[in-house]
Write a protein that holds these residues in place. Structure first.
Motif, PDB file in Angstrom:
ATOM      1  N   LEU A 390      26.627 -25.923  24.657  1.00 29.93           N
ATOM      2  CA  LEU A 390      27.117 -26.207  23.582  1.00 29.93           C
ATOM      3  C   LEU A 390      26.790 -27.712  23.641  1.00 29.93           C
ATOM      4  O   LEU A 390      27.000 -28.199  22.456  1.00 29.93           O
ATOM      5  N   CYS A 393      23.568 -28.011  21.791  1.00 30.85           N
ATOM      6  CA  CYS A 393      23.687 -27.431  20.511  1.00 30.85           C
ATOM      7  C   CYS A 393      24.320 -28.701  19.623  1.00 30.85           C
ATOM      8  O   CYS A 393      24.141 -28.713  18.360  1.00 30.85           O
ATOM      9  N   PHE A 395      27.633 -29.908  19.834  1.00 26.92           N
ATOM     10  CA  PHE A 395      28.951 -29.475  19.932  1.00 26.92           C
ATOM     11  C   PHE A 395      29.787 -30.541  20.303  1.00 26.92           C
ATOM     12  O   PHE A 395      29.968 -30.959  21.192  1.00 26.92           O
ATOM     13  N   ALA A 431      20.727 -23.851  17.867  1.00 23.71           N
ATOM     14  CA  ALA A 431      22.017 -23.287  18.076  1.00 23.71           C
ATOM     15  C   ALA A 431      21.945 -21.765  18.057  1.00 23.71           C
ATOM     16  O   ALA A 431      22.328 -21.055  19.088  1.00 23.71           O
ATOM     17  N   VAL A 549      25.202 -26.210  12.843  1.00 26.68           N
ATOM     18  CA  VAL A 549      25.103 -25.552  14.053  1.00 26.68           C
ATOM     19  C   VAL A 549      26.227 -24.198  14.152  1.00 26.68           C
ATOM     20  O   VAL A 549      25.606 -23.406  14.759  1.00 26.68           O
ATOM     21  N   ILE A 553      25.180 -20.564  15.251  1.00 28.90           N
ATOM     22  CA  ILE A 553      25.839 -19.966  16.429  1.00 28.90           C
ATOM     23  C   ILE A 553      26.357 -18.546  15.862  1.00 28.90           C
ATOM     24  O   ILE A 553      26.435 -17.473  16.343  1.00 28.90           O
TER      25      ILE A 553
END
Lengths: 668, 101, 185, 484
Positions: A390, A393, A395, A431, A549, A553
C-alpha cells in the motif's frame, strides 16, 4: 560547503564498518557464528555515531551565509592544490541515516536468513565492506573520493551478487552488473576530467562555484552533466543501462534489500542531488534526466507486470521507483526526489525482507505461481507485505503517498505535463502489478504441491524462477530444522513498519515541514514552492493519483483477487503464463525496435522476454561504437606495412613538415 | 682565395639530402647503411666548417666522436645485416616484413 | 676557391653515385671517393687531425667492413640480388616531394647571411689553411680532448666495448634454421 | 704529464653512472668463469641487480646530501633532475633484468645483462647531459646496445628468430637515420652559438634561423626516440619483435633518457621566450594520444598493444611540459614514474605467462586468467586500469595532474585531446580486463608454468606502487625535485 573543523565522529561513522569488514575477513573462520553480531555491531556503532553527529550536519554557518550548512573536515592534502575531505551536511545525513539505519536492520535480519550458510562470515565481511564503500561515496567532499566509493560499491555488489559462486547464473549476473557499472564509472571519470579541465579542481565546492562564475562555456556544462548521468544511469539502473538489476536478484535476499533496493541503486539520485548547482545551470541536462527517469519509471512498471519471480517483480518495481526519484531530481524537485528515496528505502526494504521470509518459509521457492494462500500460513508476512505494498502504491496516509505525490506534482509545477502523465499512469500500473503479486501470493489456495506444468511453468530455469530446481547451496549444508529463531527475521521487519507508515509525515506542512527545514539550507531557493505554476492544486493532483491507484488495485482484484478468479486460479495462471506474449506486446515491441536498430538478427532469441532484450540492446550499442572505432584502428594499422622504407619515408615526411615549420619560424 | 662558410654548409646540406634520399629509395640494406653514413658525414662537415668559423675546436672533437660512433655503429649494423640476410634469398629490406599491422 | 668547387663537385658526384650505383660494391667505391674528398676539405678547414682520422677510420676500417660483408653475403654462386619491390610506386614521387621539402633546409641555411655563428662576423670569408697554425693541429686537438672533453672521450670507450661485445654475441649465434636448398635465380 | 683536469668531486658526481657502466665487466668475467647453466645465468642477473641497487643507493645518497653541481665543465650536471631520471632508469633496468630469467638462454644471458646495463648507463648519461656531445654519446650508448639486444634471441622457433632479427634491423636503420637528423641539428646549434654547451645556447636571441633550424632537427630526433606520431612507426614492430625483457626495458629507459634531454633543452635552453620553437612537439604529442590509442584498438598482441599504448602515454607525458611550467615538469616526472610501474608491471605479467622460450603475448593467453591466477589477474587488471587512467591507480592521478597543468598553461586543446584519447583507451584496456574475468571454457586454457618466478617480484612491487601512488600520490609527488 560546511563549516571547517575537526569532526572525529565522522571517521567513526565512516571507518567502523571498514574495521568490521577487516576483522571478519581476517578472523572469519575463527569467529564462525560470531561474525554476524560483530558485523551488526559495526553498523550499529556507525548508526549511533550518525545520530550523535546530527547536530553538526544541520548547523548553519555564520548569519547570512545560508548556503554554508553542515560540517567539513579536510582529511589530507592529496597533492598540492588537491585537498580531500569529508562533507557532512543534511543531504549526506539523510543518506547516512538510511545506509546505517536500514543497513543495521538488514544486517540483523541476515543473521537469521543466512544462518547455516557456509559463507556466513564471508557474507558479513562483504556486507560491512559494502556499507563502508557506500559511506565513502556519500561522505566525500570531492569527485575523486566519490568515484572511488562509486567503484567500490560496484565491487562489493559484484561480490555479493556472485555470493553463491557455485551457480553459473550468479556469476554471470555478477559479471554483467560489474561490466555495466564500469561503464558508469567511466562516465564519471570523464566528468572529472572535464571538471579538472575547466575549474582545475576536483572538489564539489570548486566545481559548483565554477557554475556560478560561468566558467563552463557553451555545451560544456551539459556534457559534464551528461557524463555524470551516465554514471548515475548505470548505478541506478536507468534505461538503457537497467538490465543488470533484475539479474542481480541472484544474490541473497538481504543483499537485494540493502544494495539493490535501499542504498546503492539510489547513488545516482544522490549524485544528482549533490550536484544540483550543475543541473540548475543546464536546462538541457534537467530535461535529459527527467525524461530518462520518467521512461524508466514507466518501463519498469510495464515489465513488472509480466514477472513470476517474486524478487524480479520487486526488482522491476525498484527500477520503476528509482525512475520516479531520478525524474524528481531531474526536473528540479530535489526535496521530493530525496524524500522518495527516504521513504522508498523503508518500504522497499520491508518488501524484500518480507519476500525473504516467504522464500525462506517455502524452502527457496521464488515463483509466485507456486505460492498462494499464504495469508493464513504466514500472517505476519501477509500484513507486512500488504502495508508495504500500500505504501509503494501511494495509498494515503502511508509514506509512499507523500513522497510519490510530491514528485509527481512537482513535475507539473516545473512545467512537464508529459512527465506528469507518465507519473500518474505509472502509479496505476504499479498498483496493478504489486497487488497482482499480493493476490497471487497470499490469497486463494496453496499451489506448491501442484505439478509445475499445470501452472504453465515450462522452462523454470529460463524464466529465472527457482521452482524447486535451484536449491540455494546453504540449504544442502544445513537442513531446515536448524533454522535460526524466527524473531531474528521478523523483528527488523517490524521496525521497518514505523518508517513505511510514518516517514511521510516528515513532509507534512509545506514550508514549515521538518523535511523542508532540513533540506532548504542545501538546495536554497530552488525548492521553494511556486504559487500558481500548475493548473490545479496539489490536493487535486493527489486525488487524481489516488483514483488511478484505486483503479489499478481494482483491476488487479478483478483479475487475481475476486472470488471467481481465486476459484480457478490454477487455470488462469496457466493461461496467463502461456499467453504472456500478447499481454505484453507493447513492451516487447519497444525492445524489439531497439533490437532491430542495433543488433543483427543473428543473435538467437533464447531467453524469456523480460530478460531477453536488454543484453542485446546494451551489447549492440557497444558493438556499433566499437565497429566505427575499429575501422579507424584498422586504417592506422594499414599504414604499418612492415616495410622499413615506408617507415623511413614516414619519418622523412614528418621531418619535412618540421623543417618547413622551422624554416618559416626562423625566417620571419 | 677565400670560401664563404655558407658554401660549406650548403654543400653539407646537399650531402645530407642525398643521404636521406638514399635511405628512402634504396632497398639494399648495405646501401642504406652507406647512405646513413653520408648523412652523418654531412653533419661532420658542418661541424668542422662551423668550428673553423668560430675558431672553436669543440666541433673537431664532436666530429671525432661521430667518427668513432659511426665505426661502432657500422660494425653492429653489418653484424645485424649478416644475421638477417645470411640465409635469405634476396638481400632486400622489402623481404623483411614479418612484423606489421 | 677553385679547390673548393672542385672538391664540392667531387663530393656531390660521389654521393650521388653511392646512392644510385647498381651494385653495392660500386657504392663502396663511391663512398671511398666521397670520404677522400671530404678529408681534403677538412684540410682546407684546418682540421688536420680529423682529415687523417677520416681516411684511417672511415676508408681504412669501415669501408673494409662493408666490402667484407658484401663478399660474405654474395659468396657462392648466387648473385647479389634484390627481390620484388613492395613499396607502392606512387610513393616514389611522394618521397621526392619529401626530399624537396628537405630542400627548405638548404635554402634557409645557405642563403641566410646570419648563418656564420656568433663569434665570427656573418658570412666572413675563411682564410686558407695555415693561417691559424695552432688551431686544428694534433697537439691542439689532443689537449682539448683529454682535458675539456674528457667525459665524452671516456664514454667512447664504452661505445667501442658495446660494439665488440654486441657483435660477438650477435654473430656467435648458432643459426637453428636448417640450410634450405638454395634456389638459383 | 698533464695536470688532473677535473677535481675528484667531478668523478664522485658520475659515480652511479660509473657503477652501472662497470658492473657489466664483472658480469662478463663471471660469464667466463662459472659453469654453464643455471649458476651462470643467475649470477649474471644477480650481479646486474646488485650493481643497479648500489647505484640507486648512491643516487639516493647524492640526493639527500644535496651535492648538486655541474661536473666536467658542464658536461654532466648532477642535480635533483638528473637523479630523478636516473632512478627511474635504474628501477626499469632492475625490473627488466628480473624478466630475463624466464628466458632460459644460458649463452646469451651474460652479454644480454651486460648490454642492458650499458644501455641504462647511456640513459643515465643523457639524464645528466649538459652539452650536446654528452647527449649524443649517451643516446648512442643507449641505442647501440639496444640494437644488439633486439636481435639476441637464441634457440627459439624460426619465426621468433626472424621477428627478433627483423626488429633489430628496422630499429638500426630507422634510429640511425633519426640520429642523423639530430646530429645535423646539433651541428647547426653549434654553428649558431659557437659552443656545444647547453648553457651557451641559452644566450641566443629569438629569430636566428640557424638556431631555429637546429632546434627543429634536434626535435626530430627527440620525437623519434619518444615515439611521437608520425615518428612512432618503428615502435610497434621493434617492440613486438624484440625479446620481452628488452621490450620492457626499451619502453621505459629510452623514453626516460630522451625525456630528460628534451626537458633540459626545453627548460634550460628555450625557456619561455622561444615557445614558437616548440609548438610542433605539442602537436605531435597530441597526435600521439589519438593515433596511439586508436591503433591499439585492433591489436591482438600484448607487446604490440603496449607499444601503441606507450605512444599515447608518451604523448600525455610530453603534454605535461606544455607551457614550460615548473609544475608541468613535476607532473611529467610523476607520470613517468607511474608509467614505469604500470607498464613494466604489465610486461612482467606477460613474462610470467610465457612458456619455454616462446613468449606468449597473444591476447588470447589472458582469457580466463582471473580463474587460473586470481592474484596475477588482479595485478594485471590494476596495471591496465592505471594505463587507462581509472582510479584508484597512479595513472588516474597522473592524468588529472597533466590535465590541470595543460589547462593552467593555456593548452586547452591538448587537454581535450587527452580526454578523447582516454575515452578510446578505456575500451582498449577494459576489453582485456573483461577477457580475464569473463568465464571461459577451462579445457582450452593452458597451465601456466613459468621457468622462473623472478618476475613475480616485479609484478608485486609494481602493483603495490601503482595502487599506492593512486591512493597517496603525495608520497612521490612531494619529493620530486625541481628542475636543474
Amino acid at each position: 560547503m560546511g563549516i571547517e573543523g575537526q569532526y572525529p565522529l565522522l571517521f567513526l561513522i565512516w571507518l567502523a564498518p571498514f574495521a568490521g569488514a577487516i576483522v571478519i575477513w581476517a578472523l572469519g573462520p575463527k569467529l564462525k557464528s560470531w561474525s554476524g553480531p560483530i558485523g551488526c555491531a559495526a553498523i550499529g556503532v556507525s548508526f549511533v555515531a550518525t545520530l550523535a553527529s546530527w547536530a553538526d550536519a544541520v548547523r548553519s554557518g555564520p548569519a547570512g551565509a545560508t548556503t554554508v550548512v553542515g560540517a567539513h573536515q579536510t582529511m589530507v592534502t592529496w597533492i598540492k592544490g588537491f585537498a580531500l575531505g569529508l562533507l557532512w551536511d543534511p543531504l549526506t545525513l539523510v543518506w547516512t541515516l538510511i545506509i546505517t539505519g536500514v543497513g543495521f536492520l538488514i544486517h540483523f535480519y541476515s543473521m537469521g536468513y543466512m544462518h547455516g550458510d557456509r559463507g556466513y562470515p564471508r557474507f558479513f565481511a562483504y556486507m560491512n565492506f559494502f556499507v563502508f564503500a557506500m559511506l565513502t561515496l556519500v561522505l566525500a567532499d570531492n569527485f575523486v573520493v566519490l568515484l572511488v566509493g562509486w567503484g567500490l560499491v560496484g565491487l562489493a555488489s559484484f561480490f555479493l551478487i556472485g555470493f553463491w559462486f557455485e551457480r553459473p547464473s550468479a556469476v554471470a549476473a555478477a559479471t554483467k552488473a560489474f561490466v555495466m557499472n564500469v561503464v558508469g564509472d567511466v562516465g564519471i571519470l570523464f566528468a572529472i576530467f572535464i571538471l579538472v579541465a575547466v575549474v582545475g579542481s576536483v572538489s564539489f565546492a570548486d566545481a559548483f562555484a565554477g557554475v556560478q562564475a560561468h566558467a563552463y562555456n557553451g555545451q560544456l556544462l551539459f556534457i559534464a552533466c551528461a557524463a555524470l548521468f551516465v554514471g548515475c544511469a548505470a548505478k541506478s539502473a536507468q534505461v538503457p543501462l537497467h538490465s543488470w538489476l533484475p539479474d542481480a536478484m541472484e544474490g541473497p535476499t538481504p543483499v537485494s534489500a540493502l544494495i539493490h533496493a535501499a542504498t546503492m541503486v539510489t547513488a545516482g539520485v544522490y549524485l544528482i542531488a549533490r550536484c544540483w548547482p550543475m543541473w540548475q545551470g543546464s536546462a538541457d541536462a534537467r530535461e535529459l534526466v527527467g525524461v530518462i527517469g520518467g521512461l524508466t519509471a514507466l518501463l519498469g512498471a510495464i515489465l513488472g507486470i509480466g514477472q513470476w519471480d517474486i524478487k524480479r517483480i520487486l526488482a522491476y518495481s525498484t527500477m520503476s521507483q528509482i525512475g520516479y526519484m531520478i525524474m524528481g531530481v531531474g526536473v528540479g524537485a530535489y526535496d521530493g526526489g530525496v524524500l522518495h528515496f527516504f521513504t522508498h528505502a523503508f518500504f522497499k526494504a520491508q518488501l524484500f525482507l518480507t519476500a525473504g521470509i516467504v522464500i525462506h518459509a517455502l524452502h527457496n521457492e521464488q515463483d509466485v505461481r507456486r505460492m498462494g494462500g499464504l495469508r493464513a500460513r504466514e500472517p505476519f508476512a501477509f500484513w507486512s507485505m500488504l502495508v508495504a505494498t500500500l505504501s509503494i502504491c501511494g495509498f494515503p496516509p502511508l509514506a509512499g503517498f507523500f513522497s510519490k505525490d510530491a514528485v509527481v506534482y512537482e513535475t507539473l509545477v516545473k512545467g512537464h505535463p508529459v512527465l506528469y502523465a507518465i507519473g500518474v499512469l505509472t502509479a496505476g500500473i504499479t498498483a496493478y502489478y504489486m497487488f497482482r503479486m499480493v493476490f497471487i501470493t497470499f490469497f486463494g489456495t496453496y499451489r506448491g504441491e501442484i505439478d509445475p506444468s499445470s501452472l504453465g511453468i515450462r522452462h523454470p530455469e529460463l524464466a529465472g524462477t527457482s521452482a524447486g530446481l535451484l536449491k540455494h547451496p546453504h540449504d544442502e549444508a544445513a537442513p531446515h530444522e536448524e533454522h535460526a529463531p524466527a524473531w531474528l527475521m521478523t523483528a527488523p521487519v517490524a521496525v521497518l513498519f514505523v518508517g513505511t507508515i510514518f516517514a511521510g509525515f516528515l513532509d507534512l506542512g509545506g514550508t514549515n515541514s521538518f523535511w523542508y527545514g532540513l533540506l532548504q539550507p542545501v538546495f536554497g531557493a530552488t525548492i521553494a514552492p511556486v504559487e500558481g505554476a500548475a493548473p490545479f492544486s496539489e490536493l487535486a493532483s493527489s486525488a487524481l493519483v489516488f483514483i488511478v491507484v484505486l483503479a489499478g488495485i481494482g483491476l488487479a482484484y478483478l483479475r487475481y483477487g475476486s472470488t471467481a478468479a481465486l476459484r480457478d486460479s490454477v487455470a488462469r495462471l496457466r493461461n496467463e503464463s502461456i499467453r504472456m506474449f500478447p499481454l505484453l506486446t507493447n513492451a516487447f515491441y519497444f525492445d524489439a525496435a531497439i533490437d532491430a536498430l542495433f543488433v543483427r538478427p543473428s543473435r538467437a532469441f533464447g531467453t524469456f522476454f523480460g530478460v531477453v532484450v536488454d543484453p542485446l540492446v546494451i551489447d549492440g550499442a557497444v558493438r556499433e561504437a566499437r565497429v566505427s572505432a575499429l575501422w579507424l584502428g584498422h586504417l592506422f594499422r594499414s599504414f604499418q606495412t612492415g616495410l622499413v622504407r615506408a617507415y623511413a619515408l614516414t619519418i622523412v615526411f614528418g621531418a619535412a613538415a618540421f623543417i618547413v615549420y622551422y624554416a618559416v619560424v626562423g625566417a620571419h | 682565395m677565400s670560401v664563404a662558410l655558407a658554401n660549406y654548409i650548403a654543400l653539407s646540406a646537399v650531402i645530407f639530402m642525398i643521404g636521406a634520399a638514399g635511405v628512402v629509395l634504396r632497398r639494399n640494406p648495405l646501401v642504406m647503411l652507406m647512405a646513413i653514413e653520408l648523412m652523418w658525414n654531412a653533419a661532420n662537415l658542418a661541424f668542422v666548417a662551423y668550428a673553423r668559423a668560430s675558431m672553436n675546436n669543440a666541433g673537431h672533437i664532436f666530429a671525432f666522436l661521430v667518427i668513432t660512433v659511426a665505426a661502432a655503429e657500422a660494425a653492429i649494423g653489418l653484424a645485424i645485416v649478416v644475421i638477417v640476410f645470411r640465409r635469405a634469398e634476396f638481400v632486400d629490406v622489402d623481404e623483411v616484413s614479418v612484423l606489421k599491422g | 676557391m677553385i679547390l673548393f668547387w672542385f672538391l664540392a663537385l667531387a663530393v656531390v658526384a660521389s654521393a650521388v653515385f653511392v646512392v644510385t650505383a647498381k651494385r653495392p660494391v660500386y657504392s663502396v667505391v663511391g663512398l671511398l671517393a666521397n670520404f677522400a674528398a671530404l678529408a681534403i676539405m677538412y684540410l682546407t678547414l684546418s682540421a688536420e687531425f680529423l682529415a687523417v682520422i677520416q681516411i684511417i677510420v672511415y676508408s681504412g676500417a669501415i669501408l673494409m667492413l662493408f666490402l667484407f660483408v658484401i663478399a660474405l653475403l654474395s659468396s657462392g654462386v648466387r648473385p647479389f640480388s634484390v627481390g620484388p619491390d613492395r613499396l607502392p610506386r606512387v610513393l616514389v614521387p611522394l618521397s621526392l616531394f619529401g626530399i624537396v621539402a628537405l630542400g627548405g633546409l638548404l635554402f634557409v641555411i645557405a642563403l641566410n647571411p646570419s648563418a656564420a655563428g656568433t663569434s665570427n662576423a656573418s658570412g666572413a670569408p675563411l682564410g686558407p689553411p695555415g693561417q691559424a697554425n695552432v688551431f686544428g693541429s694534433v697537439a691542439d686537438f689532443g689537449k682539448v680532448l683529454f682535458t675539456t672533453y674528457l667525459l665524452p672521450f671516456e664514454a667512447t670507450a664504452f661505445i667501442l666495448m658495446i660494439a665488440v661485445i654486441g657483435v660477438i654475441a650477435l654473430a656467435g649465434d648458432v643459426d637453428p634454421i636448417p640450410p634450405k636448398a638454395r634456389r638459383r635465380k | 704529464m698533464l695536470a688532473q683536469p677535473f677535481p675528484l668531486s667531478d668523478y664522485a658526481a658520475i659515480l652511479p653512472l660509473t657503477i652501472v657502466a662497470t658492473t657489466p665487466l664483472m658480469i662478463l668475467l663471471l660469464d667466463l668463469i662459472l659453469p654453464k647453466g643455471a649458476p651462470r645465468r643467475d649470477a649474471a642477473v644477480a650481479v646486474g641487480i646488485a650493481g643497479l641497487l648500489l647505484a640507486a643507493y648512491v643516487l639516493v645518497r647524492q640526493y639527500l646530501a644535496h651535492q648538486f653541481a655541474p661536473a666536467f665543465g658542464f658536461g654532466f650536471i648532477l642535480g635533483g633532475f638528473s637523479i630523478a631520471f636516473s632512478l627511474i632508469v635504474v628501477a626499469a633496468a632492475i625490473f627488466s633484468l628480473l624478466m630475463v630469467l624466464p628466458q632460459r638462454d644460458d649463452e646469451k644471458v651474460g652479454p644480454s645483462c651486460a648490454l642492458m646495463l650499458w644501455s641504462a648507463a647511456g640513459a643515465m648519461l643523457m639524464a645528466g647531459a649538459g652539452d650536446l656531445m654528452t647527449i649524443f654519446l649517451g643516446l648512442e650508448i643507449l641505442s647501440l646496445a639496444l640494437y644488439c639486444l633486439c636481435g639476441m634471441v637464441l634457440r627459439a622457433s624460426p619465426v621468433r628468430l626472424r621477428e627478433a632479427r627483423e626488429s633489430a634491423l628496422k630499429y638500426l636503420i630507422l634510429s640511425s637515420m633519426a640520429s642523423g637528423f639530430m646530429l645535423y641539428g646539433m651541428a647547426l646549434l653549434f654553428g649558431a652559438t659557437g659552443s656545444v654547451n647547453l648553457a651557451a645556447l641559452q644566450a641566443i636571441p629569438a629569430g636566428n634561423p640557424v638556431f631555429a633550424m637546429g632546434c627543429g632537427l634536434f626535435m626530430i630526433g627527440v620525437a623519434f626516440k619518444l615515439g611521437l606520431v608520425p615518428f612512432h612507426v618503428w615502435m610497434p614492430d621493434v617492440f613486438e619483435g624484440a625479446p620481452l625483457p628488452v621490450t620492457a626495458f626499451m619502453s621505459v629507459v629510452t623514453k626516460a633518457g630522451m625525456l630528460a634531454v628534451f626537458a633540459r633543452f626545453l627548460y634550460g635552453v628555450l625557456g619561455t621566450d622561444h615557445q614558437a620553437l616548440i609548438v610542433p612537439v605539442w602537436i605531435v604529442a597530441g597526435l600521439s594520444m589519438l593515433v596511439g590509442n586508436l591503433a591499439a584498438l585492433s591489436q591482438i598482441d600484448m607487446k604490440r598493444l603496449l607499444a601503441y599504448s606507450g605512444i599515447a602515454q608518451l604523448g600525455y607525458i610530453v603534454a605535461a611540459l606544455a607551457g614550460t611550467s615548473t609544475l608541468g615538469m613535476r607532473y611529467a616526472l610523476f607520470y613517468l614514474g607511474a608509467y614505469t610501474f604500470m607498464n613494466l608491471g604489465a610486461f612482467a605479467v606477460v613474462a610470467l605467462i610465457s612458456r619455454d622460450q616462446e613468449e606468449d603475448s597473444h591476447l588470447s593467453a589472458f582469457s580466463g586468467l582471473g580463474t587460473r591466477h586470481p592474484l596475477l589477474a588482479a595485478a594485471m587488471a590494476f596495471f591496465l586500469l592505471s594505463l587507462a587512467g581509472l582510479p584508484p591507480t597512479a595513472g588516474f592521478i597522473g592524468k588529472i595532474l597533466i590535465l590541470a597543468s595543460t589547462v593552467a598553461a593555456g593548452y586547452q586543446w591538448l587537454a581535450w585531446l587527452l580526454i578523447a584519447g582516454t575515452a578510446i583507451s578505456v575500451y582498449v584496456y577494459i576489453k582485456i580486463v573483461r577477457a580475464m574475468y569473463v568465464p571461459v571454457d577451462l579445457a582450452h586454457i593452458r597451465e601456466i608454468r613459468p621457468l622462473s618466478y623472478a618476475p613475480w617480484i616485479a609484478v608485486a612491487v609494481c602493483a603495490v606502487a601503482t595502487i599506492a601512488l593512486g591512493i597517496y600520490p603525495a608520497a612521490l609527488h612531494d619529493v620530486l625535485p625541481r628542475i636543474r
